[in-house]
Each structure stands twice: as structure tokens, then as C-alpha cells.
Write an enzyme that holds these catalytic residues in place. Structure first.
Site, mmCIF file in Angstrom:
data_model
loop_
_atom_site.group_PDB
_atom_site.id
_atom_site.type_symbol
_atom_site.label_atom_id
_atom_site.label_comp_id
_atom_site.label_asym_id
_atom_site.label_seq_id
_atom_site.Cartn_x
_atom_site.Cartn_y
_atom_site.Cartn_z
ATOM 1 N N ASP A 98 0.728 -1.155 0.014
ATOM 2 C CA ASP A 98 -0.019 0.042 -0.160
ATOM 3 C C ASP A 98 0.985 1.126 0.184
ATOM 4 O OD1 ASP A 98 -2.218 1.609 -0.011
ATOM 5 O OD2 ASP A 98 -2.781 1.189 2.164
ATOM 6 N N SER A 99 0.435 2.230 -0.511
ATOM 7 C CA SER A 99 1.123 3.587 -0.797
ATOM 8 C C SER A 99 1.487 4.503 0.569
ATOM 9 C CB SER A 99 0.629 4.431 -1.824
ATOM 10 O OG SER A 99 -0.611 4.763 -1.148
ATOM 11 N N GLY A 100 0.814 4.247 1.512
ATOM 12 C CA GLY A 100 0.988 5.086 2.590
ATOM 13 C C GLY A 100 -0.143 6.120 2.564
ATOM 14 N N GLY A 101 -0.702 6.492 1.580
ATOM 15 C CA GLY A 101 -1.906 7.466 1.591
ATOM 16 C C GLY A 101 -2.909 7.518 2.414
ATOM 17 N N PHE A 102 -3.331 6.053 2.666
ATOM 18 C CA PHE A 102 -4.456 5.757 3.624
ATOM 19 C C PHE A 102 -3.782 5.980 5.080
ATOM 20 C CE2 PHE A 102 -6.731 2.828 6.713
ATOM 21 C CZ PHE A 102 -8.101 3.466 6.449
ATOM 22 N N ASP A 152 -2.479 7.963 -2.827
ATOM 23 C CA ASP A 152 -3.837 8.724 -3.088
ATOM 24 C C ASP A 152 -4.210 9.357 -1.703
ATOM 25 O OD1 ASP A 152 -3.854 6.416 -1.412
ATOM 26 O OD2 ASP A 152 -5.987 5.968 -1.998
ATOM 27 N N GLN A 212 -11.135 7.245 -5.867
ATOM 28 C CA GLN A 212 -11.713 7.866 -4.726
ATOM 29 C C GLN A 212 -12.889 8.656 -4.829
ATOM 30 O OE1 GLN A 212 -10.877 7.377 -1.814
ATOM 31 N NE2 GLN A 212 -8.596 6.641 -1.513
ATOM 32 N N GLY A 239 -10.947 4.216 0.165
ATOM 33 C CA GLY A 239 -11.684 5.029 0.701
ATOM 34 C C GLY A 239 -13.307 4.565 1.340
ATOM 35 N N ASP A 289 -8.218 -7.290 0.824
ATOM 36 C CA ASP A 289 -7.311 -7.006 2.149
ATOM 37 C C ASP A 289 -8.054 -6.600 3.405
ATOM 38 O OD1 ASP A 289 -6.952 -4.249 1.354
ATOM 39 O OD2 ASP A 289 -5.906 -4.430 3.239
ATOM 40 N N CYS A 327 -14.389 -26.634 9.826
ATOM 41 C CA CYS A 327 -13.091 -26.131 9.376
ATOM 42 C C CYS A 327 -11.903 -27.482 9.676
ATOM 43 C CB CYS A 327 -12.498 -24.934 10.422
ATOM 44 S SG CYS A 327 -10.921 -24.443 9.810
ATOM 45 N N CYS A 329 -8.735 -26.795 9.694
ATOM 46 C CA CYS A 329 -7.434 -26.247 9.927
ATOM 47 C C CYS A 329 -6.765 -26.934 11.122
ATOM 48 C CB CYS A 329 -7.459 -24.747 10.058
ATOM 49 S SG CYS A 329 -7.676 -24.237 11.650
ATOM 50 N N CYS A 332 -8.409 -26.455 14.500
ATOM 51 C CA CYS A 332 -9.647 -27.115 14.639
ATOM 52 C C CYS A 332 -9.313 -28.760 14.641
ATOM 53 C CB CYS A 332 -10.652 -26.788 13.530
ATOM 54 S SG CYS A 332 -11.087 -24.961 13.587
ATOM 55 N N HIS A 358 -6.650 -19.861 12.834
ATOM 56 C CA HIS A 358 -8.013 -20.533 12.383
ATOM 57 C C HIS A 358 -8.701 -19.404 11.573
ATOM 58 C CE1 HIS A 358 -12.009 -21.542 11.940
ATOM 59 N NE2 HIS A 358 -12.438 -20.418 12.585
#
Ligand SMILES: [Zn+2]
Length: 395
Positions: A98-102, A152, A212, A239, A289, A327, A329, A332, A358
């Protein structure tokens, strides 16, 4: 000058309504979409080892890193010295940064936005910092991720129309500058993630644009048009999930997703719950994500096929069933709710580790089931039953 091959390819293999199942090929492996990307903000997916992420249980093909956090700590020089982020953290599968904008928006104090970029106080030590499209591109080249995001500006969910327009237009200008700087850096060979010795895997980095425009559908449409005009390898919706009503999120996705280029990956940033993921796939989104599986895992909450289970609740004290009976995994298969509750109540670090494992297994497996249902034509049925079951109480 370095020869640049196409950084990624994306093929759609099956569709069901607007939902798509595809293959995203990067220089560090093939990613089946729709895909959930675990968040590794500071170079680590909190509470889980890389071996576990690679294991058959999880098989995460791509994880996130964050420019803002890694740039402040440990700093670009340390990562450059290691030969890029993959080598620094010991992960040879794909990375998206991620660019760091957020983060500047959500963590940086006393933010001052100018045409040039954003000045802010570091959340680490209060020092004055400055991030711009050019600096973000330089840092992401040094990190060497497979997918780079433009720098952004994120408007708050309740921004006025005038503020949202200013922010959207600034993001469009920054997208142009991100594109230009990114191209220069690729030509200079600044990308530290290149794999020079593997002829079939030496593509450069891919760059994604970000749509945006806060809650305003006309601004969102215009933002997308401007991004497509500049031209990117993939397109993200940013956003959202920043405090707006859920209905606003769906309105924006319903407006934007059908207009996004069909032959490139579509990424919904920072969203969301398992239900949000399935509902967004139904609207044509390919990539996601979110910190929910890891953060909630550390706080004692498990996502299961029958709703949420909070291990703090006394009702599980003598419950010998696994968190999620459907599940497969390793958590579990081995442990009971009673034991997980005991770990959490006694403050054992293993509680967060096991719940994180999990939860990630559940998110990644949900995406696998979504893909299979798109291929087999059963996605509408899967979607209906999944949402229904997730409304249950976890019992
Ligand atoms: Zn499990």
C-alpha cells in the site's frame, strides 16, 4: 536500461453473474482469484509465522506490506541493504504494498496536505515527515513488491461534496505523478524485487490506480474514468469501510465495479467481513485485504461457518468441540473451545496465535469455496447459504 516484461497477467477462467474466478500471474507465483490477502503491515502478518502462511492449511499466495510503516521503521536503507522486502522478511511469494496514503490519513497527526504531498507528524516519534507520490514510488521500488499502489488522498466517509471533489481531483493528479515516477524507477532498475536469474519470472512491478470520491457516485465514476485514462495494471476502490454506512459502501461498489475494466484485476481495499467478501465477489471484485482475521483473532474472536465465536464467553468453558466443526485447519483438528478460552483467559500468547491461524484459514478457505462455486456454477446457491449461516450465533 533494463528490459521490462509485462509485470502481471490476468485471465478470467469462469464467471457467474458479475462474479469472476481468474488467475493473476506475477513473477512470484500464480494467484487464484477472488483472493484474500493477509495484511502484513510492518513486514509481518501479526501472530503467524511465514511457514504457516505457506503451509497447505493456509496457502496464502500474496500478502500486504505497508509503505508508511516500513518507511518509518525500519526505514528504506535497512530494507535496501537486505536486497528488498522479500529478503528482509523471508517471504518469497508475492507482495502488494500500500502506498501510505491511507495511513497518513488515519495515523499521521497534524496532517497538512499540499499539491506537492502530505506533511505530518510520525505516529512513532512525533517527528515531522513528508510523503509525496514520488517518495512513495521510490519506497515501493526499494521494497520490491509485485504490486505497487499509487499515492492517493483519502477523504473521510462523511466528506462534503466539495471536499470530496477536491480530494478526488488531487488523487487524480497524484496518480499521474505516481505513474510517471514509477515508469522512471522501472527503467532505472530501482525495483529491488526483480529476479534476474529466472528468465520466465523477471517481470517488473505492476502499478494499480485507486478510485476515490467518498460517498458520491458521480465523483467515483469520474475518478475511475481519470484512472483508466492514465492507464494502470489493475484498479482499486479505496476510501471505503472508513466509517460510512454499509449501504453507502454497496452503493459505491454497485456504481463503480461494473464500469471497471473487465480484463484487469479489481481490488477492494480494506474490506471486510467474510460476508462483505462474498457479497463483493458477487459484484465483480477480485482482490481483498483486511486486518479483521488477525486483529479480531488477537482479541479473542473467531470467524466460523456458523457465525462469530468469542472465546471470552463463559459458555465455552466446558465445550470440547472445535471452534468450527466444518473447518479442517490444524487448530480445529487439535484444540477445543474450552482450551482456547483457557488460553485467552490466562493471557497466553498462544491464544492469539491459534485464533489468528484459524481466522486466516477461514478467510482463505472461504475464497477457495467461492472460486469453486463460480467454476461449478453454484455461486448463487453458495452465496445464499453462506450469508444465512454466518448470521448464526456461532453455536
Ligand atoms: Zn479452523
Amino acid at each position: 536500461m533494463v528490459e521490462i516484461k509485462p509485470p502481471i497477467t490476468f485471465e478470467i477462467e469462469a464467471t457467474s453473474g458479475k462474479a469472476r474466478a481468474g488467475l493473476l500471474k506475477t513473477r512470484r507465483g500464480v494467484i487464484e482469484t477472488p483472493v484474500f490477502m493477509p495484511v502484513g503491515t510492518a513486514g509481518t502478518v501479526k501472530g503467524i509465522r511465514f511457514e504457516e502462511l505457506e503451509s497447505k492449511d493456509l496457502d496464502a499466495r500474496i500478502i500486504l506490506g505497508n509503505t508508511y510503516h516500513l518507511w518509518l521503521r525500519p526505514g528504506v536503507e535497512t530494507i535496501k541493504l537486505s536486497g528488498g522486502l522479500h529478503r528482509f522478511i523471508g517471504w518469497d511469494r508475492a507482495l502488494l504494498t500500500d502506498s501510505g496514503g491511507f495511513q497518513v490519513w488515519s495515523l499521521g497527526a497534524l496532517r497538512k496536505i499540499s499539491e506537492e504531498g502530505t506533511a505530518f507528524r510520525s505516529h512513532v516519534d512525533g517527528s515531522l515527515q513528508f510523503l509525496s507520490p514520488e517518495i512513495s514510488m521510490e519506497v515501493q521500488a526499494a521494497l520490491g513488491s509485485e504490486i505497487v499502489m499509487i499515492f492517493d488522498e483519502c477523504a473521510p466517509g462523511d466528506a462534503s461534496a466539495a471536499d470530496a471533489r477536491r480530494s478526488m481531483e488531487l488523487t487524480a493528479r497524484w496518480a499521474n505523478r505516481s505513474r510517471a515516477k514509477f515508469a522512471d524507477l522501472q527503467l532505472q532498475g530501482a525495483d529491488s524485487g526483480r529476479k534476474e536469474n529466472q528468465a520466465d519470472l523477471n517481470g517488473g512491478q505492476a502499478l494499480f490506480g485507486i478510485v476515490q470520491g467518498a460517498a458520491y457516485r458521480d465523483l467515483r465514476r469520474e475518478s475511475l474514468e481519470r484512472m483508466v485514462e492514465i492507464g494502470f495494471d489493475g484498479y482499486a476502490i479505496g476510501g471505503l469501510s472508513v466509517g460510512e454506512e454499509k449501504s453507502v459502501m454497496w452503493e459505491v461498489i454497485d456504481e463503480v465495479a461494473p464500469l471497471m475494466p473487465t480484463r484487469q484485476p479489481r481490488y477492494l481495499m480494506g474490506v471486510g467481513t467474510p460476508e462483505d467478501l462474498v457479497e463483493s465477489v458477487a459484484r465483480g471484485i477480485d482482490m481483498f485485504d483486511c486486518v479483521l482475521p488477525t486483529r479480531n483473532g488477537r482479541n479473542g474472536q473467531a470467524f466460523t461457518a456458523r457465525g462469530r465465536v468469542n472465546v471470552k464467553n463463559a459458555q465455552w468453558a466446558h465445550d470440547m468441540r472445535p471452534l468450527d466443526e466444518s473447518c479442517e485447519c490444524s487448530v480445529c483438528r487439535r484444540h477445543s473451545r474450552a482450551f482456547l478460552r483457557h488460553l485467552h483467559q490466562t493471557g497466553e500468547m498462544l491464544a492469539g496465535i491459534l485464533l489468528t491461524h484459524h481466522n486466516l484459514a477461514f478467510f482463505l478457505d472461504t475464497m477457495r469455496r467461492v472460486r469453486h462455486s463460480i467454476w461449478s456454477g453454484d455461486f448463487p446457491k453458495f452465496r445464499r447459504e453462506f450469508i444465512e449461516r454466518m448470521r448464526a450465533s456461532g453455536e
